[in-house]
Design an enzyme around this catalytic site. Structure first.
Site, PDB file in Angstrom:
ATOM      1  N   ARG A 156      50.711  32.972  38.181  1.00  0.00           N
ATOM      2  CA  ARG A 156      51.005  31.561  37.894  1.00  0.00           C
ATOM      3  C   ARG A 156      50.829  31.269  36.414  1.00  0.00           C
ATOM      4  NH1 ARG A 156      47.092  31.122  35.314  1.00  0.00           N
ATOM      5  NH2 ARG A 156      44.916  30.913  35.936  1.00  0.00           N
ATOM      6  N   GLU A 158      42.844  22.613  32.628  1.00  0.00           N
ATOM      7  CA  GLU A 158      42.128  23.889  32.496  1.00  0.00           C
ATOM      8  C   GLU A 158      40.640  23.692  32.747  1.00  0.00           C
ATOM      9  OE1 GLU A 158      43.855  26.558  33.115  1.00  0.00           O
ATOM     10  OE2 GLU A 158      45.122  26.124  31.395  1.00  0.00           O
ATOM     11  N   HIS A 159      40.105  24.537  33.620  1.00  0.00           N
ATOM     12  CA  HIS A 159      38.678  24.505  33.985  1.00  0.00           C
ATOM     13  C   HIS A 159      38.298  23.173  34.636  1.00  0.00           C
ATOM     14  CE1 HIS A 159      37.266  28.342  32.107  1.00  0.00           C
ATOM     15  NE2 HIS A 159      38.429  28.197  31.493  1.00  0.00           N
ATOM     16  N   SER A 166      46.668  35.145  36.349  1.00  0.00           N
ATOM     17  CA  SER A 166      46.149  35.306  37.712  1.00  0.00           C
ATOM     18  C   SER A 166      46.589  36.565  38.419  1.00  0.00           C
ATOM     19  CB  SER A 166      46.567  34.126  38.587  1.00  0.00           C
ATOM     20  OG  SER A 166      45.789  33.066  38.326  1.00  0.00           O
ATOM     21  N   SER A 167      46.657  37.659  37.710  1.00  0.00           N
ATOM     22  CA  SER A 167      47.035  38.890  38.398  1.00  0.00           C
ATOM     23  C   SER A 167      45.981  39.243  39.449  1.00  0.00           C
ATOM     24  CB  SER A 167      47.216  40.033  37.397  1.00  0.00           C
ATOM     25  OG  SER A 167      46.041  40.204  36.638  1.00  0.00           O
ATOM     26  N   ASP A 177      44.088  29.325  41.484  1.00  0.00           N
ATOM     27  CA  ASP A 177      44.959  30.495  41.423  1.00  0.00           C
ATOM     28  C   ASP A 177      45.426  30.936  42.810  1.00  0.00           C
ATOM     29  OD1 ASP A 177      44.154  30.194  38.848  1.00  0.00           O
ATOM     30  OD2 ASP A 177      42.783  31.904  38.856  1.00  0.00           O
ATOM     31  N   LYS A 214      38.592  39.190  33.285  1.00  0.00           N
ATOM     32  CA  LYS A 214      37.472  38.409  33.788  1.00  0.00           C
ATOM     33  C   LYS A 214      36.483  39.285  34.538  1.00  0.00           C
ATOM     34  CE  LYS A 214      39.647  34.733  35.531  1.00  0.00           C
ATOM     35  NZ  LYS A 214      39.731  34.687  36.938  1.00  0.00           N
TER      36      LYS A 214
END
Ligand code: GLA
Length: 497
Positions: free
Chosen positions: A70, A76-77, A176-177, A221, A265
């Protein structure tokens, strides 16, 4: 829609049969990819995937699943703070061919040799592999689903599966893999065990499941990967999860540009990400004290998103005034927080600063920046609502302005940008974008820019010239994987069976 290439026909023959039969690409593909433009590329990819699966698992009947990455247009956050986001699913995804097994074994292979074969048993509990291992995303999904159905009528000895995965979402790029992988494996596990779940419920379950890999992310996500719609963004609200489609402006494109700064991450960068939810929880705790003094009762306030008139019985202005009066701009030390919250420092650290593995997040050298994080989150939540309204009215310029403000806030207040992302945004705005901002968790990864469709070619050339030229590690011809207009695609699905 016919794509008369021999390549494509061959792929359709090999793939599980969709409702459209084998003459036409199934709807799953038509809504996932821009087939008139990319048909050959898509067909070639699936041909490679089919060959890889067949080679490793000869003779096994096959099904197909895919889950998209995405881009987040704005917000954000905000998700883990209970405030909205507005992402769209894209046509980059993880796809897998798979088949079920008689036993509980799970065998995963990947067309990319960087992700070696992984095996585990679908029996509780599932021990995680090393931090950052790709198999953990599958374990996270399988473990969460087994736990969800535990003790219920559908519990049984679970069937495992074997799958070959192929992904083209740039990794560690804020697209968002990793969540796409969790969603993909969840759909596969549900299918091989003939289980069904409401998509909203599944999204919530998988958001919690991903904490298995150590991130304290929100639910954006997984929700968008499952529920994305072709041609639309979604405004997603949390607690409870709900979505509203947002029409995308015609005549404009969202161009993604990869800063090439890796924002993984799952490794040490986890702490940088997780520091923000910790600071937000601490800010909410300090504010809860202030509001309980102001109201003379314990308010229902555990998230920054609870700072709302309907929750507190105060007007927006009263809330802002009280909150701003309660937080100072100077960073907080643990000692000060302990005094404010009336708890020993160790108790504050244990309550607010624990990592998933039970260890305590250390006090940051530059202190806990509660005021700055509070301001970003609350104002970003308002920007999402304003951007949603702008999209509904087709006000593209307002959307662009809000995207720019969002980037400024991510950079200065939430401090999740980096010089490369800032440079990309600056070049984008100079090169005709109406708005440009980092997208995703930050600390690297991609920007998203709003660009008039007719100017996309020139825009990409400008970025190529001013950002990518001469960057080390970049090979010729790679540009189309680094900067590309993105289409809003449908969410994840399974084909066949
Ligand atoms: C990551 C998390 C999301 C969200 C974004 C930042 O992608 O997984 O839940 O918090 O960062 O908006």
């Amino acid at each position: 829609m016919s794509i008369p290439t021999g390549e494509w026909q061959a792929v359709l023959q090999a793939l599980p049969q969709g409702p459209g039969g084998r003459e036409e690409p199934p709807e799953l593909f038509r809504e996932a990819y821009d087939l008139p433009q990319q048909g050959r590329r898509v067909a070639a990819r699936y041909a490679r995937l089919t060959a890889a699966f067949r080679e490793r698992f000869p003779g096994a009947p096959l099904l197909l699943a895919r889950a998209p990455g995405r881009i987040n247009l704005i917000g954000e956050h905000t998700d883990y703070n209970g405030l909205p986001v507005m992402p769209m699913a894209v046509d980059r995804d993880v796809a897998a061919l798979f088949c079920s097994r008689e036993d509980a074994g799970v065998v995963l292979t990947n067309t990319d040799p960087a992700f070696p074969e992984r095996r585990f048993q679908a029996t509780l509990p599932v021990a995680p592999g090393a931090a950052g291992d790709w198999g953990n995303y599958c374990k996270a999904a399988v473990q969460a689903l087994m736990e969800h159905f535990r003790g219920g009528p559908q519990e049984r000895s679970w069937r495992g599966f074997q799958a070959t995965v192929d992904g083209n979402i740039p990794p560690a790029a804020g697209m968002s893999s990793s969540s796409a992988l969790v969603v993909l494996f969840a759909l596969i596990f549900l299918r091989v065990n003939s289980l069904e779940m409401e998509v909203i419920e599944l999204a919530g379950l998988l958001a919690a499941a991903e904490r298995y890999v150590g991130t304290q992310g929100g639910g954006m996500d997984q929700a968008i990967s499952l529920m994305g719609r072709p041609g639309q963004a979604l405004k997603i609200d949390f607690f409870p999860l709900r979505t509203r489609p947002a029409p995308l402006p015609t005549g404009y494109a969202f161009v993604v540009a990869n800063s090439l700064v890796q924002a993984a991450k799952s490794a040490d960068a986890l702490d940088r990400y997780n520091r923000r939810p910790i600071e937000c929880r601490l800010a909410a705790a300090v504010l809860r004290m202030a509001f309980s003094r102001r109201l003379g009762r314990e308010p229902s306030l555990s998230l920054l998103g609870d700072l709302k008139p309907e929750k507190l019985g105060l007007s927006e202005e009263e809330i802002t005034q009280t909150a701003r009066g309660a937080l100072h701009e100077r960073p907080y030390t643990l000692r000060e927080l302990s005094a404010l919250l009336g708890e020993p420092p160790e108790a504050v650290a244990a309550a607010y600063c624990s990592r998933r593995d039970g260890t305590i997040f250390p006090e940051p050298a530059d202190g806990f920046k509660l005021f700055q994080r509070y301001r970003h989150v609350v104002e970003e939540g308002r920007r999402v609502e304003a951007a949603f309204a702008a999209l509904q009215r087709g006000e593209v310029t307002s959307l662009g302005r809000l995207m720019n403000e969002s980037h400024g806030s991510c950079r200065d207040l939430y401090e999740i940008s980096c010089p490369e992302l800032d440079a990309l945004v600056e070049i984008a705005l100079k090169s005709g974008a109406l708005g440009s901002r980092l997208t995703g968790a930050g600390f690297g990864g991609c920007t998203v820019s709003l660009v008039e469709s007719g100017r996309v070619g020139r825009f990409i050339s400008a970025l190529a010239r001013e950002y990518y030229r001469g960057l080390p590690g970049r090979e010729e011809g790679e540009l189309e994987d680094l900067v590309f207009p993105s289409r809003a695609a449908r969410g994840a699905g399974v084909l066949g069976g």
